[in-house]
Structures are given as structure tokens and as C-alpha cells.
Design a protein around this motif. Structure first.
Motif, PDB file in Angstrom:
ATOM      1  N   LYS A 213       0.830  -1.209   0.000  1.00  0.00           N
ATOM      2  CA  LYS A 213       0.000   0.000   0.000  1.00  0.00           C
ATOM      3  C   LYS A 213       0.864   1.258   0.000  1.00  0.00           C
ATOM      4  O   LYS A 213       0.563   2.243  -0.693  1.00  0.00           O
ATOM      5  CB  LYS A 213      -0.916   0.008   1.221  1.00  0.00           C
ATOM      6  N   ILE A 272      -6.055  -4.494  -0.889  1.00  0.00           N
ATOM      7  CA  ILE A 272      -5.042  -3.799  -1.690  1.00  0.00           C
ATOM      8  C   ILE A 272      -5.682  -3.176  -2.925  1.00  0.00           C
ATOM      9  O   ILE A 272      -5.414  -2.015  -3.275  1.00  0.00           O
ATOM     10  CB  ILE A 272      -3.914  -4.780  -2.103  1.00  0.00           C
ATOM     11  N   TYR A 275      -7.721  -0.118  -1.902  1.00  0.00           N
ATOM     12  CA  TYR A 275      -6.822   0.976  -1.528  1.00  0.00           C
ATOM     13  C   TYR A 275      -6.273   1.650  -2.786  1.00  0.00           C
ATOM     14  O   TYR A 275      -6.245   2.886  -2.896  1.00  0.00           O
ATOM     15  CB  TYR A 275      -5.682   0.431  -0.680  1.00  0.00           C
TER      16      TYR A 275
END
Length: 539
Positions: A213, A272, A275
Motif C-alpha cells: 500500500k 489492496i 486501496y
């Protein structure tokens, strides 16, 4: 003599200004007056009017500046309610980035701006020729307005806004005594290529969800819009496949050097993806095959000719493993894997590997890559493959080539779309110089200047270039600091190659802007390589 001296000084100053107008560098000119005084004047050419990376398509300086303060609000307005809600999320992202250093709790307000001193994010009035990612940013003392055709363009403009503020804006704690100002300017901007990527090899060495991230967030500020995750290789299988749990329980249990390895559950992978999506970054999953497959072969015996599991592998050799290309068991397994991944990956792409299959007979290789491409297409995905996938007669123009070597004549003949990742220019695991403590040099050394001074059209016809990608292979990259060091400061240059037209790029001018990014990277805690040509030998 006094008048003559003044006249001479004025002529000298005028001549120096004319010379500087033809150079891309910032300079401080020292002039001795007739009375022995010293006048120092800083000049900056139009080509270096800002430190923004990637360089905007058009930058017209205005008069004055906008000063962000505690009363500033962020107004958002879309062409419909759905678009407005999406812009709210972009505004909240901007607030989250501005608040730590300023201490300001900026309000996000839906609707038209009714007062001066605010930031406006709007798709109302956006023009179709801006495309999905283009934007216009107008700054004057009364405020900042970013207009785009789509919310994604607003997000790209927000990155320009962030870079227009003092570098201290990227600190994680409140900074006192800084004027949070943005120079007045009109910026009109859009990308040259639609694909601008970073690849992270999480198979050779595993990196956690938070580490991935963090790299997504850092890359997004330079308008990178694709992050390709290399999820399987000889040393590790990194994504949970529910039908085949041993892929991660066994295949994900180690890494190069014999470390603990690791893997992402499907929920973690979706986290993920979500994000990244908030940063308008697309996550592209890769499962490399038919070579680079030992982690899978060590997990399930049925994938091997003798029915026995292969030993786990923790070395760095390539080319020794292969799937059985003449077995239906292989294709049933691949179908199951791609089906599960397609259900959790919204990307229109899936990467099917295809490189360094040295143990796979050519006839079997050709059949295999063609059949796997069709499996990907069956689940609605556009397959991407490393060269030499393009040499298979089974591969057609509806497959994308990721080109890491110089040869791609078969792809050009077939008119395949091409992602340029030439190893001698774009591989982030190549050393900067012979003294670089990490990485390799088999494709050559890649100093920051070499990383910047190329163009995708050096390797493929412009009409076939989808974009470019910078891969970080991690055989010898073990942790976050090492990853930072190899990615930065080269990635901003790759981002600019993908965003800014070739005719507008110049190394001497770029390195001035790159130097200005150094303090930003430091404020973000990035362990970047301080190239002495850019930051000086004392750093």
C-alpha cells in the motif's frame, strides 16, 4: 564615469538575462555595480517554472499566489449525484494529505463555491478532449479550481496541487511558520500514454499488505496508474486460491534465502485493490507460467509428470521449472486459478507470464501460451505476457506484449499492443553504478539519467505503444528500505516518460525539478538514492 558604469552594468545584466532565457537551469547571477556593491538576482527560465513531476503539458504562470488557511474549504460538484459522491472521496483524500502538516481540518462541501479562499474540484464544464485523466488547474489569490472531464482527472490534478505547495506539506506532523501558498498559474494537462506502471515482485521476497500500500501511495503522487504484482514464481506463491490451499500453505511458505515467505488472503488482496482504486491505480495480478512455476509444482504432485511434489526452491536460478503443456490437469488447474482471481480482481488485465521458459519445448510453449490466453479471455480478461510470448503462432493481436528485451518484431507484425519495459532502461533492480549496495547489473547499470533519457518509441512504433512499466525484481531486494532505494528517484522519471510528450522532456531541465523532489521524499520517509549529480556529493 558613474553614468558609464551604470550603463555597463545594465548591459551586462541584460545580456545575462538573455543567455539564461535560453537555458533550462535556475541560476543566481552576481553583478558588481560601479560603486562596488553586489546585486544577486535569481532567474528561472519558463521551462523550470515549477518542480512538478510529471511535467505538465502546459504551465502559464500568473500573478500572486493562493494561501491555504484554516478557513479554507474544499467544494465538490459533479455532473450528477454519483459523480459528486466520487469527488467527495477525492476531496477527502486531499484533506487527509493536507491535514497532518497544516493542522487544518478542511471542510468538504458539496455544491457551488460561494466565497473566496477555497479549493474547487468539479467535473462541471470538463471537456471530453481532456480524456479520462486530463485536468485544468487554475490558481489565483482567490482560490484553486481543478476541472476535469472525469473524477480520475480531478485526482491527477490533486497530485499537481500537492506538489505546488511547499515540500513541508508532506510531513506527518504539524509544521509551524510555513506559508502554505500555491503560485498563481493555469495548468492544462493530460497524459501521453494510458498505461504508466510499476511492477513489484512479491514472489522472490514477500512484502506485506502495508508495504505494498505504501508503494502504491508513493507512486500515485507521480500519476502512476498501474501496479503490477508478480504473485508467483519458483520461490513463492503469494495469493490464496481456495480450491488449492496448498499453493500458499506450502508454496507460499518460503522465499529467496529461505525466509518465512508469506501470502495474501483473498480478502487482503481485495483490500489492496480497494486501496489502490481510491488512488485511481489499477492492480494487475500476474501468475508466471509455464516456467517460473516451482512453487506450484512443490504444492501439488498432479502438476508433475511423476505425480510427486517438487522440493521447495529458495535460490535465484531461472529457467529450470515448467508446467506440463500436454496435460489437461495443467489446464484445468489454470482455469480454476484464473476463475477465482477474476472474481476478486476488477482489472481488465491479467498477466500470464511467459518468460524464461527454458525447460519448455518450443512447440509445447507455443500451444500453452495460446491456450492460457484463451482461458483468460473466457473470464473477460485481456491477457498480458512477457516476451517471447509474441513468437507463438497461437498469440494474436488481442494479447498485450510486455517487452523486456530488444526483440519484438513478431508483435509489431501482428500489431499487438506493447508495454515497454526494456531491461537496460526500465528495470528497477539494476544498480545505479558499480557501488550500489543492492540489485544486479546483468542488463547494465541504470543511472538516474539513463533511466530518464529514453522513450517508448525507441522500442516500438508509437501507434502500438500502450505505455511503459518499471519492474522491480526482488531476488536481492529484501526489505522496504532497499525497495525504496532502488525505486526512487528513478520512478518519477519513468512516470514523466509515460505522461509528458517526448518533445517536452529534457534531462538538464528535469534534474532541476527532480532535485526539488528530494525534500518531499525525505518528508515522506523514503530511503531514496541521493544521486551526487543531482543532490551533490556531500549528501
Amino acid at each position: 564615469m558613474k553614468k558609464s558604469g551604470e550603463s555597463t552594468w545594465k548591459v551586462m545584466a541584460l545580456m545575462l538575462m538573455m543567455v539564461l532565457a535560453l537555458t533550462p537551469m535556475i541560476a543566481v547571477i552576481t553583478v558588481m555595480t560601479s560603486e562596488g556593491g553586489i546585486v544577486q538576482t535569481a532567474f528561472m527560465s519558463d521551462r523550470t517554472a515549477n518542480n512538478i513531476i510529471p511535467k505538465p503539458l502546459s504551465y502559464e504562470a500568473g500573478k500572486g499566489k493562493f494561501i491555504l488557511n484554516k478557513n479554507t474549504s474544499i467544494y465538490v460538484k459533479g455532473n450528477n449525484e454519483e459523480e459528486t459522491e466520487e469527488l467527495v472521496k477525492v476531496a477527502e483524500f486531499l484533506r487527509e494529505k493536507l491535514s497532518p502538516a497544516t493542522g487544518y481540518e478542511l471542510k468538504v462541501i458539496k455544491g457551488e463555491n460561494t466565497a473566496k479562499g477555497n479549493i474547487i474540484l468539479t467535473t462541471v464544464g470538463g471537456e471530453e478532449n481532456q480524456g479520462t485523466e486530463g485536468y485544468k488547474m487554475v490558481t489565483d489569490p482567490s482560490g484553486v479550481t481543478i476541472t476535469a472531464f472525469k473524477p480520475e482527472g480531478i485526482f491527477r490534478g490533486v497530485q499537481t496541487l500537492r506538489q505546488s505547495l511547499p515540500a513541508d506539506i508532506d510531513k506527518s506532523t504539524i509544521v509551524k511558520g510555513v506559508e502554505w501558498s500555491i503560485p498563481a498559474a493555469t495548468i492544462v494537462d493530460k497524459p501521453e500514454y494510458s498505461y504508466r506502471g510499476l511492477m513489484i515482485d512479491v514472489a522472490r521476497h514477500f512484502f506485506t499488505v502495508d508495504e505494498v500500500k505504501r508503494q502504491i501511495d508513493l507512486a500515485a503522487q507521480y500519476k502512476i496508474n498501474k501496479v503490477h504484482l508478480h504473485l508467483s514464481d519458483d520461490q513463492g506463491w503469494r495469493l490464496e486460491i481456495k480450491k488449492y490451499p496448498d499453493l500458499t500453505l506450502i508454496g507460499g511458505s518460503t522465499e529467496v534465502g529461505g525466509g518465512p515467505g508469506g501470502y495474501y488472503t483473498q480478502e487482503q488482496f481485495k483490500d489492496i485493490v480497494d486501496y489502490a482504486a481510491k488512488r485511481y491505480v489499477e492492480i494487475i495480478p500476474e501468475f508466471d507460467m509455464p516456467g517460473h512455476t516451482n512453487a506450484a509444482l512443490a504444492s501439488y504432485g498432479f502438476l508433475n509428470p511423476d505425480g510427486q511434489k517438487k522440493p521447495l526452491y529458495t535460490g535465484t536460478k531461472v529457467g529450470f521449472s515448467t508446467f506440463m503443456t500436454d496435460s489437461e490437469k495443467t489446464y484445468n488447474f489454470i482455469d480454476d486459478v484464473i476463475k477465482e482471481v477474476s472474481e476478486i480482481s476488477p482489472s481488465k488485465y491479467i498477466h500470464i507470464g511467459g518468460d524464461e521458459a527454458d525447460s519448455t519445448p518450443k512447440e509445447g510453449y507455443d500451444y500453452f501460451v495460446g491456450r492460457v490466453a484463451k482461458i483468460a479471455q473466457k473470464y473477460g480478461k485481456e491477457p498480458i505476457g512477457w516476451d517471447p510470448i509474441e513468437t507463438s503462432p497461437e498469440i494474436t493481436s488481442d494479447v498485450i506484449l510486455q517487452n523486456w528485451r530488444d526483440s519484438n518484431s513478431a508483435a509489431v507484425e501482428k500489431k499487438m499492443k506493447i508495454i515497454t519495459s526494456n531491461a537496460s532502461k526500465a528495470y528497477l533492480d539494476m544498480k545505479y553504478n558499480k557501488d550500489t549496495p543492492y540489485g544486479l547489473d546483468w542488463a547494465g547499470l541504470i543511472p538516474v539519467e539513463t533511466a530518464y533519457n529514453w522513450d517508448p518509441t525507441d522500442f516500438a512504433p508509437k501507434e502500438l505503444v500502450l505505455g511503459l512499466e518499471a519492474p522491480l525484481w526482488t531476488e536481492f531486494i529484501e526489505d522496504q528500505d532497499q525497495m525504496d532505494y532502488m525505486i526512487y528517484p528513478r520512478l518519477p522519471g519513468y512516470a514523466e516518460i509515460g505522461w509528458t510528450p517526448k518533445a517536452s522532456r529534457d534531462w538538464e531541465e528535469y534534474k532541476v525539478r527532480l532535485k526539488g523532489q528530494g525534500s518531499r521524499l525525505e518528508n515522506e520517509g523514503v530511503n531514496y538514492y541521493k544521486d551526487p549529480e543531482i543532490w551533490g556529493s556531500t549528501n
